[in-house]
Structure formats: structure tokens, C-alpha cells
Design an enzyme around this catalytic site. Structure first.
Site, PDB file in Angstrom:
ATOM      1  N   ASP A 265      -1.342  15.385  14.249  1.00 19.29           N
ATOM      2  CA  ASP A 265      -1.491  14.845  12.871  1.00 19.29           C
ATOM      3  C   ASP A 265      -2.534  15.659  11.779  1.00 19.29           C
ATOM      4  O   ASP A 265      -2.573  14.780  11.434  1.00 19.29           O
ATOM      5  CB  ASP A 265      -0.639  13.980  12.709  1.00 19.29           C
TER       6      ASP A 265
ATOM      7  N   LYS B 286       1.339  -2.435   9.111  1.00 18.91           N
ATOM      8  CA  LYS B 286       2.128  -1.589   8.955  1.00 18.91           C
ATOM      9  C   LYS B 286       3.703  -2.271  10.018  1.00 18.91           C
ATOM     10  O   LYS B 286       3.491  -3.086  10.650  1.00 18.91           O
ATOM     11  CB  LYS B 286       1.791  -0.436  10.157  1.00 18.91           C
TER      12      LYS B 286
ATOM     13  N   GLY C  98       8.831   3.288   1.887  1.00 17.77           N
ATOM     14  CA  GLY C  98       9.696   4.621   2.309  1.00 17.77           C
ATOM     15  C   GLY C  98      10.769   4.136   3.240  1.00 17.77           C
ATOM     16  O   GLY C  98      10.744   2.814   3.585  1.00 17.77           O
ATOM     17  N   GLY C  99      11.056   5.267   3.476  1.00 20.85           N
ATOM     18  CA  GLY C  99      12.575   5.357   4.247  1.00 20.85           C
ATOM     19  C   GLY C  99      12.231   4.727   5.799  1.00 20.85           C
ATOM     20  O   GLY C  99      13.692   4.128   6.538  1.00 20.85           O
ATOM     21  N   MET C 100      11.257   4.342   6.262  1.00 19.27           N
ATOM     22  CA  MET C 100      11.165   4.351   7.374  1.00 19.27           C
ATOM     23  C   MET C 100      10.561   2.961   7.944  1.00 19.27           C
ATOM     24  O   MET C 100       9.986   2.228   8.608  1.00 19.27           O
ATOM     25  CB  MET C 100       9.855   5.288   8.303  1.00 19.27           C
ATOM     26  N   GLY C 101       9.548   2.300   6.935  1.00 16.82           N
ATOM     27  CA  GLY C 101       9.029   0.793   6.506  1.00 16.82           C
ATOM     28  C   GLY C 101       8.074   0.919   5.024  1.00 16.82           C
ATOM     29  O   GLY C 101       7.707   1.691   4.410  1.00 16.82           O
TER      30      GLY C 101
ATOM     31  N   LEU D 182       1.048  -1.509  -0.218  1.00 16.93           N
ATOM     32  CA  LEU D 182       0.004  -0.558  -0.085  1.00 16.93           C
ATOM     33  C   LEU D 182       1.119   1.264   0.219  1.00 16.93           C
ATOM     34  O   LEU D 182       0.034   2.024  -0.945  1.00 16.93           O
ATOM     35  CB  LEU D 182      -1.241  -0.408   1.077  1.00 16.93           C
TER      36      LEU D 182
END
Length: 508
Positions: free
Chosen positions: A136, A43, A23-26, A20
Site C-alpha cells: 500500500d 490504533k 471511521g467505520g473500522m476504528g 487523530l
């Protein structure tokens, strides 16, 4: 290899259907539940970050906060786990779109915008009663699920940046936030409560109705920070011919600089917006709003059914008595096309050691080189800095230095003397675009202005903390010296972001 070729077949017993978001974090995967006939959104924390104890705690804390909230307008957490050191959170999959993607597809009618805001307000008021501040609030975190014969379902997602009284003190690790919707107290690092979410919801209402942001130049970090802190929002009636002064007043109150002057609850804001829209509809000659949202250029999040977990890691409430070597305030601004920060949507990129190197030149004016040498941080022994290539349009001189001899000092650094303040801003913008943005240690968000304790009201320049393939870096400007500086690590923990930031704080 293509993303499909890299997608695992199974994670933690879940059968993976497709990616889905990455990116650089997961990554976030659409998966099939191993125990129930349903699909879920999984996630997964990047393996590069899963070895960091703080990152693991942050990730677990996000699941705890979300799982502790039981409301029809809040995304549900089904499970979490650790499979061979790989952390994951299984969450509700909302089959539909998100409000930002819907906005980019065309204008959102006022009544639909009001429905979205009202449903999110219900979620926020519930969260605030349970002492959770989301932090956020933005359209891409509002999931819109189709329900035949009923109004669309609105679900608030991504509690990765949420605050609770029990939030662990995890300052120093990566965290991102969204500049375009940030309340002044969030930018300034002050105490935050639910009224910060009310401010962000007001910004969101403005955007859903107009397709614009309440402050101009949203893609300019410094200008947007200053606008949130010091400027009144634009009048919504300037963009909607049918909107009256009552709707202008709603936005003005929601976006008041002083939290005490805002609506007390998100529900109060939604109710005021409903009355203002009803008044506009009852006006003698109501006119039709624009036929298409005037959105900024850029691609929307791909995949209509993405559960927008592309968010952020939790931030603890600032402690007013904490002393720091440097006082800094700012807001994360890794802008994805429209100024929105996405934890997983931002691909990791190699840091740019010298952002001027696209048209390098070894020719350096001796006078400029001497000026640069005098402006360098202390601590470098003689002979540890060498001349670097420059883009003559932006820079007068540049050097690379390292390694610094101090414990935790940067193994490599680049210092560039800009030709003028405009060039300095360009150099800084190039560097921030070359890495994934994270919040600086001490809960200082980035990019943002930094100050010296001796004169905390006067900004010295801008500071930025980032990651590139898991490797931390710190970049900053010293405006009066026209100095652009970047220090970087060679591995994810050598040195750590904490060490780099501490070194910067003690040498600038």
C-alpha cells in the site's frame, strides 16, 4: 454527541489527548504513554469488529509484521494489547504531516520529492530483504517529521496490508487497498513480490512531481483498472516543462506491466530518478516547474501530526491452484476525494438498499418488469419479490426480494434494471459510495470486474463488497442484462460476508 464527548479518557492505561482519525473500522488516538514521558499514536479496533476472530488475527498480525521491522524509515510499534476485549496497537507518533497533505498544501519541489522517494526506497528494500511486501505504497503513508537543522525525517507507515511468507490465510475478511497506485499483478490477483511496491513507488514519484496520477480518470474505477492493466503511463514531461526524456524513461520502467521489466529494487528506482533529475538540472535551459500542485479536489487528512495508520488489513499471497466458483479481479476503490482508500478515514454509512430511491416512483413498465423478473437469480420462491421505487432517469424497474431460503442467503436484496449501460454504471457507483469498501472473500478485491470460470477472459460485470455499520453487503452488475443487484445482511454476522459472497457466487 460530538467526537470530543465520545472520546474515552483512557484506553489500556494510555491517557487520551485527542482523536487523530475515525471511521467505520476504528479510531486512532493521540495518547500519553503510561510509562514514559512521550506521546504515542494508539490504533484501536472497533468494538463491533473486535468480536470477529479473523479481524482480531488480522489486527494482531499487523502489529507483528511492523514490530518485526527495525529501520529508521519504518514506523515503530511500541506495544499492543487487549483491554476488556478492545484491541489496540501503540505506535510511534510522528509530529509533522504526510506527503499527500504536503502535496495538497502546494507544489513539492523536485529535490524534496526525490528525498521522500529515496528514504521510502530504503525502507522498502529493507522490508523486501526481510520478505515483507508492503502492498500500500502511496503518499499518505509517508510520514514527514520536522527536524530543525536537518532534512525532514521520512517514515513509512501502515503495514496493515503487508504480505509475508508466514501471513495467516485470512481470506474472506475485510481488507482495503488503493487503486490509484496498484500494480497490475495486484489487480489481477497474481503472485505479488517486492516489485509491486516498486510499481507503486513509481506512481507515487509521478504524483509528487506533478500533483497528478500517472493514468487519467483516476476516479473512474473501471477506467483506472484498465489503465493499470493495459495502458502506458502518461509522460511526465507532458506536465513538467523542465523534465526530459530520461525522467519519462524512469516512470515507464517503474510502471512496466511485466514485473520482470521494472527496476529490481526500490533503491534502483530512486537512483535512476536522481540521475534523471540531475540531467534535467544540467540541461541548457532548465525551466521552473509549476508553482502549485495540480491536485484533485477534496479535503486532506486533518491533523498535521496524524500517523497514517488509516490503512488496511493484511492480505495473504494468492494460491494459484485454488479453485473458485467465480474468478474475479479488482482493486478496492473506496475513494477519499483523490482516489485514496483510508481504513479509518472512511465513515461508516448506512447501505443504500435502492440507490435510485432519491426520486422514487412506483410506476414500472410491465415489459421492463418482465425483463427484470427473467434476470433475477434463482432460488427465490414465488411471492418473495415486490416492486420497488425507482429513479426513472436511471432505472426501468426494480424489486426487493427476501429472505432467500438458502442457508446463508441474503435476508434482503434489491435488483434494478438499468435503462442503459451509463445508467448501470451510475447505479453501481452510488452503491459503492454508500458503504465502506472491503475486499471480497477469497482475497478478491473490490470494486473490480468479475468473470465466470467457463469464460475467464470476458468480464461479466463489476462486483463490490462492503460494510455499513459493520453489516456486510455484496453488490454486482450483470452488464449484458443491465442488472444492478445488492444483497445485505441484517447484522454483522447474520449472514456473514463469506455467506453472502458464496450465495452470490452460486446464484449469479
Amino acid at each position: 454527541m460530538t467526537p470530543a464527548e465520545l472520546t474515552p479518557a483512557h484506553i489500556g492505561g494510555y491517557r487520551v489527548e485527542r482523536v487523530l482519525a475515525t471511521g467505520g473500522m476504528g479510531a486512532v488516538y493521540l495518547v500519553q504513554s503510561p510509562t514514559l514521558p512521550r506521546r504515542e499514536a494508539l490504533k484501536v479496533l472497533s468494538a463491533d469488529l473486535a468480536g470477529d476472530p479473523r479481524m482480531r488475527t488480522r489486527f494482531t498480525q499487523e502489529a507483528d509484521i511492523t514490530a518485526g521491522l527495525d529501520h529508521p524509515n519504518i514506523v515503530r510499534v511500541h506495544s499492543r494489547g487487549d483491554t476488556d476485549g478492545q484491541l489496540w496497537i501503540a505506535m510511534e507518533f510522528v509530529d509533522g504531516t504526510d506527503a499527500e497533505t504536503a502535496l495538497r498544501a502546494g507544489a513539492i519541489p523536485p529535490q524534496r520529492a526525490l528525498h521522500i522517494i529515496t528514504e521510502v526506497a530504503r525502507a522498502l528494500d529493507y522490508a523486501h530483504r526481510n520478505r515483507v511486501v508492503h502492498q500500500d505504497i502511496k503518499p499518505s503513508n509517508f510520514l514527514l517529521g520536522a527536524r530543525p537543522g536537518e532534512q525532514e525525517r521520512v517514515v513509512l507507515s501502515d503495514f496493515g496490508a503487508a504480505l509475508t511468507p508466514e501471513s495467516a490465510d485470512l481470506s474472506g475478511g475485510p481488507m482495503t487497498a488503493t487503486l490509484a497506485y496498484a500494480a497490475p499483478e495486484v489487480i489481477a490477483g497474481k503472485t505479488v513480490d517486492g516489485r509491486a511496491d516498486v510499481y507503486s513507488l513509481g506512481c507515487t514519484l509521478f504524483r509528487l512531481l506533478t500533483g497528478r496520477y500517472p493514468f487519467p480518470h483516476h476516479d473512474d474505477v473501471s477506467a483506472t483498472i484498465n489503465a493499470h492493466l493495459d495502458q502506458a503511463p502518461r509522460r511526465i514531461s507532458d506536465y513538467l516543462s523542465w523534465a526530459g526524456p530520461q525522467l519519462d524513461d524512469v516512470i515507464a520502467k517503474a510502471l512496466a506491466k511485466d514485473p520482470a521489466q521494472r527496476y529490481t529494487t526500490a533503491g534502483e528506482l530512486a537512483g535512476a530518478a536522481r540521475r534523471a533529475l540531475d540531467a534535467a538540472a544540467a540541461a541548457p535551459t532548465p525551466r521552473t516547474p509549476p508553482s502549485a500542485a495540480q491536485t484533485s479536489s477534496g479535503s486532506a487528512t486533518s491533523g498535521a501530526a496524524v500517523v497514517d495508520f488509516i490503512g488496511h488489513l493484511p492480505r495473504t499471497q494468492p494460491v494459484a491452484s485454488k479453485r473458485r466458483i467465480l474468478a474475479a479481479a479488482g482493486i478496492a476503490a473506496a475513494l477519499v476525494a483523490v482516489g485514496l482508500v483510508a481504513w479509518l478515514a472512511l465513515p461508516a454509512r448506512e447501505p443504500t438498499h435502492n440507490p435510485t430511491s432519491s426520486t422514487p416512483s412506483a410506476i414500472t413498465d410491465p415489459a421492463a418488469a418482465a425483463t427484470l423478473a427473467a434476470a433475477l437469480p434463482t432460488g427465490y420462491p414465488a411471492g418473495s419479490c415486490t416492486s420497488a421505487g425507482i429513479n426513472a432517469d436511471l432505472a426501468a424497474a426494480a424489486v426487493t426480494c427476501g429472505p432467500a431460503p438458502d442457508t446463508g442467503g441474503p435476508p434482503t436484496a434489491t435488483y434494478t434494471l438499468a435503462r442503459n449501460h451509463t445508467a448501470l454504471q451510475s447505479l453501481f457507483a452510488q452503491q459503492t459510495a454508500a458503504a465502506t469498501t472491503v475486499v471480497c472473500p477469497g482475497n478478491v478485491q473490490s470494486p473490480g470486474p468479475w468473470h465466470r470460470v467457463a469464460n475467464p477472459t470476458v468480464p461479466v460485470g463489476m462486483v463490490f463488497c462492503g460494510l455499513a455499520h459493520g453489516r456486510p453487503l455484496v453488490a454486482w452488475t450483470t452488464d449484458d442484462k443491465l442488472l444492478m443487484s445488492t444483497i445485505e445482511a441484517q447484522a454483522s454476522d447474520s449472514p456473514t460476508l463469506d455467506q453472502l459472497y458464496t450465495w452470490w457466487a452460486s446464484h449469479s
